[in-house]
Design a protein around this motif. Structure first.
Motif, PDB file in Angstrom:
ATOM      1  N   THR A 183      48.179  31.962  71.434  1.00 30.72           N
ATOM      2  CA  THR A 183      47.251  32.538  70.458  1.00 30.72           C
ATOM      3  C   THR A 183      47.757  32.416  69.029  1.00 30.72           C
ATOM      4  N   GLY A 184      49.074  32.207  68.850  1.00 30.35           N
ATOM      5  CA  GLY A 184      49.634  32.187  67.504  1.00 30.35           C
ATOM      6  C   GLY A 184      49.824  33.583  66.932  1.00 30.35           C
ATOM      7  N   TYR A 185      49.458  34.619  67.698  1.00 38.41           N
ATOM      8  CA  TYR A 185      49.660  35.991  67.234  1.00 38.41           C
ATOM      9  C   TYR A 185      51.151  36.344  67.236  1.00 38.41           C
ATOM     10  N   ILE A 186      51.500  37.388  66.486  1.00 42.24           N
ATOM     11  CA  ILE A 186      52.885  37.858  66.416  1.00 42.24           C
ATOM     12  C   ILE A 186      52.983  39.178  67.171  1.00 42.24           C
ATOM     13  N   VAL A 187      53.982  39.290  68.034  1.00 43.41           N
ATOM     14  CA  VAL A 187      54.260  40.553  68.735  1.00 43.41           C
ATOM     15  C   VAL A 187      55.526  41.144  68.124  1.00 43.41           C
ATOM     16  N   ILE A 188      55.472  42.423  67.744  1.00 41.70           N
ATOM     17  CA  ILE A 188      56.602  43.048  67.033  1.00 41.70           C
ATOM     18  C   ILE A 188      56.818  44.472  67.532  1.00 41.70           C
ATOM     19  N   LYS A 189      58.042  44.965  67.334  1.00 44.93           N
ATOM     20  CA  LYS A 189      58.424  46.327  67.694  1.00 44.93           C
ATOM     21  C   LYS A 189      57.611  47.343  66.901  1.00 44.93           C
ATOM     22  N   PRO A 190      57.215  48.473  67.535  1.00 42.13           N
ATOM     23  CA  PRO A 190      56.606  49.567  66.769  1.00 42.13           C
ATOM     24  C   PRO A 190      57.660  50.227  65.872  1.00 42.13           C
ATOM     25  N   SER A 191      57.222  50.780  64.754  1.00 40.67           N
ATOM     26  CA  SER A 191      58.136  51.354  63.759  1.00 40.67           C
ATOM     27  C   SER A 191      58.798  52.644  64.256  1.00 40.67           C
ATOM     28  N   GLY A 192      60.113  52.738  64.085  1.00 38.89           N
ATOM     29  CA  GLY A 192      60.826  54.006  64.295  1.00 38.89           C
ATOM     30  C   GLY A 192      60.882  54.504  65.728  1.00 38.89           C
ATOM     31  N   VAL A 193      60.554  53.659  66.708  1.00 39.19           N
ATOM     32  CA  VAL A 193      60.616  54.078  68.110  1.00 39.19           C
ATOM     33  C   VAL A 193      61.994  53.703  68.673  1.00 39.19           C
ATOM     34  N   ASN A 194      62.619  54.632  69.399  1.00 38.81           N
ATOM     35  CA  ASN A 194      63.923  54.353  70.002  1.00 38.81           C
ATOM     36  C   ASN A 194      63.843  53.208  71.004  1.00 38.81           C
ATOM     37  N   TYR A 195      64.902  52.428  71.080  1.00 43.31           N
ATOM     38  CA  TYR A 195      64.917  51.278  72.001  1.00 43.31           C
ATOM     39  C   TYR A 195      64.729  51.727  73.450  1.00 43.31           C
ATOM     40  N   ASP A 196      65.235  52.906  73.777  1.00 45.51           N
ATOM     41  CA  ASP A 196      65.094  53.416  75.149  1.00 45.51           C
ATOM     42  C   ASP A 196      63.653  53.768  75.499  1.00 45.51           C
ATOM     43  N   ASP A 197      62.848  54.028  74.483  1.00 48.28           N
ATOM     44  CA  ASP A 197      61.463  54.445  74.722  1.00 48.28           C
ATOM     45  C   ASP A 197      60.483  53.275  74.649  1.00 48.28           C
ATOM     46  N   LEU A 198      60.989  52.091  74.355  1.00 54.52           N
ATOM     47  CA  LEU A 198      60.092  50.934  74.222  1.00 54.52           C
ATOM     48  C   LEU A 198      59.578  50.496  75.597  1.00 54.52           C
ATOM     49  N   THR A 199      58.320  50.100  75.626  1.00 54.60           N
ATOM     50  CA  THR A 199      57.747  49.471  76.818  1.00 54.60           C
ATOM     51  C   THR A 199      56.912  48.283  76.326  1.00 54.60           C
ATOM     52  N   GLU A 200      56.496  47.442  77.240  1.00 57.52           N
ATOM     53  CA  GLU A 200      55.624  46.325  76.826  1.00 57.52           C
ATOM     54  C   GLU A 200      54.362  46.862  76.173  1.00 57.52           C
ATOM     55  N   ASN A 201      53.921  48.020  76.638  1.00 57.25           N
ATOM     56  CA  ASN A 201      52.649  48.537  76.152  1.00 57.25           C
ATOM     57  C   ASN A 201      52.680  49.105  74.744  1.00 57.25           C
ATOM     58  N   ASN A 202      53.852  49.500  74.253  1.00 51.85           N
ATOM     59  CA  ASN A 202      53.805  49.971  72.860  1.00 51.85           C
ATOM     60  C   ASN A 202      54.191  48.904  71.842  1.00 51.85           C
ATOM     61  N   MET A 203      54.321  47.662  72.274  1.00 54.73           N
ATOM     62  CA  MET A 203      54.483  46.562  71.331  1.00 54.73           C
ATOM     63  C   MET A 203      53.183  46.370  70.536  1.00 54.73           C
ATOM     64  N   VAL A 204      53.320  45.873  69.319  1.00 54.91           N
ATOM     65  CA  VAL A 204      52.147  45.704  68.458  1.00 54.91           C
ATOM     66  C   VAL A 204      51.857  44.209  68.287  1.00 54.91           C
ATOM     67  N   VAL A 205      50.577  43.842  68.435  1.00 55.94           N
ATOM     68  CA  VAL A 205      50.157  42.439  68.286  1.00 55.94           C
ATOM     69  C   VAL A 205      49.368  42.300  66.995  1.00 55.94           C
ATOM     70  N   LEU A 206      49.750  41.330  66.169  1.00 57.04           N
ATOM     71  CA  LEU A 206      49.064  41.130  64.885  1.00 57.04           C
ATOM     72  C   LEU A 206      48.735  39.659  64.694  1.00 57.04           C
ATOM     73  N   ASP A 207      47.724  39.405  63.854  1.00 55.51           N
ATOM     74  CA  ASP A 207      47.542  38.012  63.440  1.00 55.51           C
ATOM     75  C   ASP A 207      48.412  37.772  62.205  1.00 55.51           C
ATOM     76  N   LEU A 208      48.405  36.542  61.724  1.00 53.46           N
ATOM     77  CA  LEU A 208      49.336  36.203  60.631  1.00 53.46           C
ATOM     78  C   LEU A 208      48.987  36.905  59.324  1.00 53.46           C
ATOM     79  N   ASP A 209      47.785  37.407  59.213  1.00 50.73           N
ATOM     80  CA  ASP A 209      47.406  38.147  58.006  1.00 50.73           C
ATOM     81  C   ASP A 209      47.688  39.638  58.130  1.00 50.73           C
ATOM     82  N   GLY A 210      48.235  40.037  59.286  1.00 50.70           N
ATOM     83  CA  GLY A 210      48.647  41.428  59.424  1.00 50.70           C
ATOM     84  C   GLY A 210      47.602  42.331  60.041  1.00 50.70           C
TER      85      GLY A 210
END
Lengths: 230, 230, 230, 230
Positions: free
Chosen positions: C36-63
């Protein structure tokens, strides 16, 4: 074939991350098989966690692969040059451990500032020059080995079983792969102690020869009394 | 016989790698048995993982082996000299911990730059000279002990329970093997803090005597109020 | 959607504390999805232990947020500027790792003092200036990205896949999120080695170009012979 | 009574060794109970492994023990002075963490050399003078608290929530015990980064005010956009 030696080499390579001497795949250990005279070495670029006895590579001293389906370590020719020149060397370890590599990058030898050093290295650990371009153009790894051999020509390589390569890293030697790794751990710790010594006191002096003799010999001399009788 | 003391010495030696004070077999701890006055010490060159109560070595103050089939630590005579001269010393620890050894290699004492130091060491931790060749020729380990004894002659050894040996390492003391190891941990941490202090500010000053007194005494003085009443 | 890429980004972010590159929530990794060319990035300020695939954020190149209920990393716009300018960049990592950040705070580039560096970075790792107030007033994170883009304009960003930001921290790049993190580990280790080199020998020199070429190319050149054939 | 606050204080004290901020019993954390206004603090000299909610000590602001059979931390009066002067402070942490203590021993403040600092501390972390003998003679711990209070008189203590005490150690503050410990971790990491910065480049400059403002405010300002909305 060579099952014992493969087991030794596997274990010695796996010891590198345990002793924090490497990141990722940045080190390799080899051992000379006592019966065949072949060299067993780590495969190139394989993670320590993925190593097994079966992916170890067996070579003769001229570098022909005797057994193994993996490419041997890219530093193999350096190991072979040392094994060819010094029959007493049975194990070789190559790492970029942090403090020892810093001395190599600074182009400084590791002098005997204390008895920790003297317990294992009988005098200054040398720092080899950077190879000339002409040497690298012919064979980088082989000429690295030739340079190491030349530096130990008038020394007892197992009495000072380590060398820094300027701008690169460290090679250590032993009567086994395990002992070569042991010496790499010691050299890294001694390098750290010497770094701290020199930044505390830039004019610190090496210990006197008679103290170096005493410590080296109480552990390795003919009347050694360190440890238990075997 | 001496089961308690053996258990203490075993535990104290095993604490050395846990506190990252040693690599391989580079340290030894002993304790004086309260009933017999004998000294229990680590066997020479044995890995901490292989130690048991049964391979501890029991000696009298003259170095005669009372019990044990292993060779005692090669540093045993140094321990014995200190036990003979200072009856209040019940435990001794010898290590080459990294930062404290760097001060020893640099030939520098460890001054009281802070209250962390003052909580355990009442003033500067001394750094003994390197032995003369003539002393080493007679008995290296015994003369090391004699030198330590001499340096503490006009001091309270348990008030400043540690010493650096130039070009070598560290000895610490206590009312038990456990306390000697505790003091070695503190000395290493204080050495690290002082290394950082001096490389940040080469003209940093020790704390004033009245602050040293305050911290030392709130923990060890007759009106000490740190900790819980026993 | 994008399940593979989310899994990669999750794993790459979780690798940051394992490699001791971060405290708390101080780093973020992203990856470009190949389909898709989309960017997947970590959510802001979330502890690494609390990360899951589902709280990742998907954006296009314009944000624009395509998927996800969390705020993306506060550094997202910096990532996007680099992805927009350099299609060959597929993964980006941002950390404040200790030694590399010290070089950034000192306003110093990381020069190639050894082959450890040359194995991954083809020459000096640059140090970008601090943004002007006017740039920060408009958009701090976007202008940080524009500055990075500008510095690599006449370079191959994947041949020297890292940059320091003066007074701030580090960005590294790769053909995947995993590779960007790998390069951040290497840059931190190289920064530590260089710190030690420079404090040991302030006039130490970088390795010659021909040795840099040799090491970089034996691993990344068209006749590379490091590792196993795929 | 105060079960929540006791649990918080227990957990915060146990976090000290996990974050490698202390050796043995060298640190203490307290919290103000929101309902009663009482202070809950660690008992003096008790190992972190032996702490339970039940051996926490509860005091009023004048130092009267409300509950608990253990002696409170020997630094209790310092905590109380700060709680009395600054109602917004809900948690306090005292440690001798290695790098921050080295700055304290060197008598140097911790300046904002980077955004890691700016994300948590709005400007230079001060370094208090050593107390005068007359102050120590009256009440060492209370006068330490009075000095801290005086230094923050014209500052927002929760905007720069930490202070060094010359020749001693560190106090950090927060809206909870947990946050005070969090700030102690950050201060130690920032101290390490600054140590490395200054030994690499003794004339390094703090970041400009506008960058300090930007980073502090994107996390703590009224338009903060770091993290997730609560």
């Amino acid at each position: 074939m060579l099952q014992n030696t493969k087991a030794n080499v596997l274990k010695a390579n796996q010891a590198l991350p345990k002793h924090e001497l490497v990141k990722f795949t940045w080190g390799n250990v080899s051992e000379r098989d006592p019966e065949t005279g072949y060299i067993v070495i780590k495969p190139s670029g394989v993670n320590y966690d993925d190593l097994t006895e079966n992916n170890m590579v067996v070579l003769d001293l001229d570098g022909h692969i005797i057994e193994g389906t993996y490419n041997p370590s890219s530093d193999t020719k350096t190991h072979l040059e040392v094994y060819k020149a010094y029959p007493q060397v049975k194990g070789i370890c190559h790492v970029h451990s942090t403090y020892a590599t810093a001395f190599a990058q600074a182009g400084k030898t590791i002098e005997a500032f204390g008895t920790t050093h003297a317990d294992y290295f009988y005098g200054t650990v040398p720092c080899a020059r950077i190879l000339h371009q002409s040497e690298i153009d012919v064979d980088y790894e082989q000429y690295t080995g030739k340079l190491i051999v030349q530096i130990f020509e008038d020394k007892d390589i197992l009495a000072t079983p380590g060398i820094l390569l300027k701008g690169h890293g460290v090679f250590t030697f032993g009567k086994s792969a395990d002992q070569a790794v042991h010496n790499a751990v010691v050299l890294e710790e001694v390098a750290k102690m010497n770094y701290l010594t020199l930044t505390l006191n830039p004019t610190a002096n090496p210990i006197p020869q008679y103290l170096l003799d005493k410590h080296y010999n109480r552990k390795h001399g003919k009347n050694a009394y360190y440890g238990q009788k075997k």
